[in-house]
Design a protein around this motif. Structure first.
Motif, short mmCIF file in Angstrom:
data_model
loop_
_atom_site.label_atom_id
_atom_site.label_comp_id
_atom_site.label_asym_id
_atom_site.label_seq_id
_atom_site.Cartn_x
_atom_site.Cartn_y
_atom_site.Cartn_z
N ASN A 58 -46.67 -9.46 -31.03
CA ASN A 58 -46.24 -10.59 -30.22
C ASN A 58 -45.19 -10.23 -29.19
N ASN A 99 -46.43 -7.14 -26.72
CA ASN A 99 -47.50 -7.57 -25.81
C ASN A 99 -46.98 -8.55 -24.77
N LEU A 100 -46.11 -9.48 -25.19
CA LEU A 100 -45.56 -10.43 -24.22
C LEU A 100 -44.78 -9.70 -23.13
N ARG A 156 -47.14 -7.93 -20.75
CA ARG A 156 -47.80 -8.82 -19.79
C ARG A 156 -46.85 -9.21 -18.67
N CYS A 185 -51.34 -14.42 -22.99
CA CYS A 185 -50.82 -14.41 -24.37
C CYS A 185 -51.09 -15.72 -25.08
N TRP A 186 -51.06 -16.82 -24.35
CA TRP A 186 -51.21 -18.13 -25.00
C TRP A 186 -52.66 -18.45 -25.29
N LEU A 232 -53.44 -10.80 -28.21
CA LEU A 232 -52.22 -10.47 -27.49
C LEU A 232 -50.99 -11.12 -28.14
N PHE A 233 -51.15 -12.36 -28.57
CA PHE A 233 -50.03 -13.10 -29.14
C PHE A 233 -50.59 -14.00 -30.22
N ARG A 279 -37.76 -11.52 -25.12
CA ARG A 279 -38.88 -12.16 -24.42
C ARG A 279 -38.39 -12.97 -23.22
#
Length: 203
Positions: free
Chosen positions: A68, A71-72, A75, A93-94, A99-100, A129
């Motif tokens: 999480n 990857n965030l 991105r 991601c969402w 990815l998340f 983040r």
């Protein structure tokens, strides 16, 4: 002796099963015997791979961080020709749980309510983040104060989705994406950018 490849395959099996118990029943459900029964493996096998339950839980925390948070941040660092495109890169991601993982995120935040070390890890992850999203806005000329405010608005909205376990159909979420981009950036995304975003998630 167990071969190295077999060792790591079984290690992942234990972690995968622990993940399922964590997202289904919370950290209290992650116990060695239920895991062994679920996998059809012996407790001895568990102790080949982990010193104890705490080591397994540390593995789950590491998996959450690498999936999480890493990857965030990645991105956020992708190149984009506009703030809208850059934010859509993050929005991947969402939409894509590879990815998340929102289920894992919810489980971690619930776990943090009763474990100070996990709470500290959550605080650190949130900070990293938000800083990555703030940097994304800075790259497109937003002042420090505005970049941070927009980053916090974007991120805390998504955390709210997760905390409230909001349910949306895929099409409903997709239909809201252009308005979210406008809300968070002050700029409407181009039709081309939205089409590219949809195409990425069409499968």
């Amino acid at each position: 002796r167990m071969g190295k490849q077999m060792f790591y395959m079984q290690l992942e099996l234990w972690l995968d099963a622990a993940y399922e118990l964590l997202v289904e029943g919370g950290v209290d459900a992650v116990k060695v015997m239920p895991l062994a029964e679920r996998l059809g493996l012996s407790r001895t096998s568990f102790y080949w791979h982990f010193a104890d339950r705490d080591a397994l839980l540390a593995g789950l925390i590491a998996r959450w961080q690498s999936q999480n948070t890493a990857n965030l941040i990645a991105r956020c660092q992708l190149p984009g020709h506009s703030i809208s495109q850059a934010v859509l890169n993050l929005f991947d991601c969402w939409v894509d749980p590879r990815l998340f993982d929102s289920r894992l995120e919810f489980a971690m935040r619930t776990w943090a309510l009763t474990d100070r070390a996990v709470e500290d890890a959550i605080v650190d992850a949130d900070s990293r983040r938000i800083e990555a999203i703030t940097d994304l806005f800075r790259r497109f000329g937003f002042s420090d104060a505005e970049a941070e405010t927009r980053a916090r608005t974007l991120y805390l909205t998504q955390v709210g989705y997760i905390a409230l376990r909001m349910k949306e159909t895929f099409e409903t979420r997709m239909s809201r994406i252009p308005a979210y981009v406008l809300t968070f950036t002050g700029q409407s995304p181009s039709a081309e950018d939205i089409a590219a975003f949809r195409a990425r998630h069409a499968g």
